[in-house]
Write an enzyme that holds these catalytic residues in place. Structure first.
Site, PDB file in Angstrom:
ATOM      1  N   LEU A 264       0.834  -1.198   0.000  1.00 53.87           N
ATOM      2  CA  LEU A 264       0.000   0.000   0.000  1.00 53.87           C
ATOM      3  C   LEU A 264       0.870   1.251   0.000  1.00 53.87           C
ATOM      4  O   LEU A 264       1.920   1.284   0.641  1.00 53.87           O
ATOM      5  CB  LEU A 264      -0.912  -0.004   1.235  1.00 53.87           C
ATOM      6  CG  LEU A 264      -1.914  -1.167   1.312  1.00 53.87           C
ATOM      7  CD1 LEU A 264      -2.647  -1.123   2.648  1.00 53.87           C
ATOM      8  CD2 LEU A 264      -2.902  -1.106   0.170  1.00 53.87           C
ATOM      9  N   ASP A 294      -8.324   6.062  10.477  1.00 54.62           N
ATOM     10  CA  ASP A 294      -7.713   6.333   9.175  1.00 54.62           C
ATOM     11  C   ASP A 294      -7.310   5.051   8.448  1.00 54.62           C
ATOM     12  O   ASP A 294      -6.327   5.037   7.692  1.00 54.62           O
ATOM     13  CB  ASP A 294      -6.490   7.241   9.349  1.00 54.62           C
ATOM     14  CG  ASP A 294      -6.868   8.615   9.846  1.00 54.62           C
ATOM     15  OD1 ASP A 294      -7.958   9.076   9.488  1.00 54.62           O
ATOM     16  OD2 ASP A 294      -6.089   9.212  10.607  1.00 54.62           O
ATOM     17  N   LEU A 295      -8.028   3.996   8.725  1.00 49.08           N
ATOM     18  CA  LEU A 295      -7.850   2.708   8.047  1.00 49.08           C
ATOM     19  C   LEU A 295      -6.443   2.163   8.237  1.00 49.08           C
ATOM     20  O   LEU A 295      -6.075   1.800   9.350  1.00 49.08           O
ATOM     21  CB  LEU A 295      -8.203   2.838   6.562  1.00 49.08           C
ATOM     22  CG  LEU A 295      -8.409   1.533   5.787  1.00 49.08           C
ATOM     23  CD1 LEU A 295      -9.529   0.722   6.418  1.00 49.08           C
ATOM     24  CD2 LEU A 295      -8.733   1.810   4.321  1.00 49.08           C
ATOM     25  N   ASP A 296      -5.615   2.121   7.195  1.00 49.60           N
ATOM     26  CA  ASP A 296      -4.285   1.515   7.278  1.00 49.60           C
ATOM     27  C   ASP A 296      -3.192   2.540   7.564  1.00 49.60           C
ATOM     28  O   ASP A 296      -2.027   2.322   7.244  1.00 49.60           O
ATOM     29  CB  ASP A 296      -3.966   0.786   5.965  1.00 49.60           C
ATOM     30  CG  ASP A 296      -4.829  -0.445   5.770  1.00 49.60           C
ATOM     31  OD1 ASP A 296      -5.066  -1.161   6.762  1.00 49.60           O
ATOM     32  OD2 ASP A 296      -5.285  -0.678   4.637  1.00 49.60           O
ATOM     33  N   GLU A 297      -3.542   3.646   8.198  1.00 48.98           N
ATOM     34  CA  GLU A 297      -2.566   4.693   8.479  1.00 48.98           C
ATOM     35  C   GLU A 297      -2.310   4.854   9.969  1.00 48.98           C
ATOM     36  O   GLU A 297      -1.829   5.901  10.421  1.00 48.98           O
ATOM     37  CB  GLU A 297      -3.038   6.025   7.870  1.00 48.98           C
ATOM     38  CG  GLU A 297      -3.168   5.978   6.353  1.00 48.98           C
ATOM     39  CD  GLU A 297      -3.569   7.317   5.764  1.00 48.98           C
ATOM     40  OE1 GLU A 297      -3.566   8.302   6.533  1.00 48.98           O
ATOM     41  OE2 GLU A 297      -3.870   7.363   4.566  1.00 48.98           O
TER      42      GLU A 297
END
Length: 353
Positions: A264, A294-297
């Protein structure tokens, strides 16, 4: 002649007297040994009897009965200043605690100080409330934030999965081997496929089927189950192929660990390894992080990579990727369970194991 005879007589009497004394001494020793033989054979009991006879305080310091250490972990962070390490060391010493190990770090750009103190409180001559009050006072003085874990209760863990099983197997096997100090209380899934894996380790398995229409309702039911019945301390998204909501992340702040590939944001989609192979990538990796809104952050806990060559097929990328994912996830989970992580400014300080 009479003198000689008289002298011989006296010598015989002396010999008989000496012989009688010898017999008495031998018999006395035999009686003493027979009476105290059990004590001689059990030196610890003899030490206790000796101490009791003279009203002495007996303290058995034999190696197999030494008091085991009771280890707690104190994490602190805040503005960097002089005297922080000395203040907390003196505080612990003043309460009778011994520092087992300690590690500190400084973010110079943000002027922040971080420290993890692993200490033994088995000889503490105060109580927990007094020490916690002392920690609060020192933190207030230096404007620090602290987290104190007494280490006497294992964290309860819930593993959330879908259909991929490699991370679940790895976590359960490492736990059985004693490498993860926790209580895996529940495996939760949106599919029934991995129930046999959980059953093999006698871990409860619950299924919550999720659709677009039932997602919010089912997630609330999951949260209620984890909080009310199992008192979950850590949630592991072990290749759980559903996006958790903001409410879920806020319910377990910095207590939800996710694992995914490190492609990602270059390769978004369901088949990232296939797309990476098409592009001819030379490195693949995996990332474990705390899940946030923030999902994958979220703050990154652990990462690793491995090299790829033109000889590797898609199956090779998948195999190497699975190995990376399960190892990185285990390392991240272990760091969390051992209280080696301090989160700040959307990133993590991870102290050594």
């Amino acid at each position: 002649l009479m003198h000689v005879r008289r002298s011989k007589k006296y010598r015989r009497e002396d010999q008989r007297m000496t012989l009688n004394q010898l017999v008495i001494i031998v018999l006395s020793n035999l009686v003493f040994c027979s009476a105290f033989a059990p004590i001689v054979q059990q030196p610890r009991i003899s030490k206790q009897l000796f101490a009791q006879s003279f009203d002495l305080k007996y303290n058995d310091m034999s190696s197999d009965e030494e008091q085991k250490p009771q280890l707690a972990t104190l994490r602190i962070h805040g503005p960097d200043s002089q005297g922080i390490v000395a203040a907390f060391s003196q505080l612990l010493y003043g309460h009778g605690c011994g520092i087992f190990d300690s590690e500190q770090s400084t973010d110079r750009s943000a002027s922040l100080f971080f420290q993890r103190i692993h200490f033994d409180y088995s000889m503490m001559h105060t109580d927990r409330v007094s020490l916690e009050k002392g920690v609060t006072e020192v933190c207030d003085r230096f404007k620090m934030t602290s987290q104190l874990n007494w280490g006497d209760t294992k964290k309860k863990v819930c593993i959330m999965v879908s259909k991929y099983d490699h991370c679940l197997w790895e976590l359960l096997l490492r736990h059985r081997a004693g490498e993860l100090d926790c209580d895996i209380a529940l495996v939760l899934s949106n599919h029934p496929d991995l129930k046999p894996v959980a059953d093999a380790f006698n871990v409860p398995f619950e299924v919550f089927k999720i659709t677009k229409d039932t997602k919010a309702l089912q997630e609330n039911a999951e949260i209620e189950l984890m909080q009310t019945k199992y008192n979950i301390d850590l949630v592991i998204l072990a290749r759980y192929m559903q996006i958790v909501s903001d409410n879920f992340c806020n319910t377990f702040p910095h207590k939800v660990i996710n694992i995914h590939h490190s492609f990602l944001p270059a390769f978004i989609g369901s088949k990232p390894y296939h797309r990476a192979h098409e592009r001819g990538v030379k490195l693949i990796g995996a990332t474990a992080h705390y899940a946030t809104a923030d999902l994958d952050e979220g703050p990154i806990v652990e990462q690793d990579i491995t090299r790829i060559s033109h000889r590797d097929e898609v199956s090779d990328l998948l195999r190497k990727g699975r190995t990376l994912e399960k190892n990185v996830l285990v390392h991240a989970v272990k760091a969390h369970l051992e209280d080696r992580i301090i989160v700040y400014n959307n990133k993590c300080v991870v102290f050594g194991d």
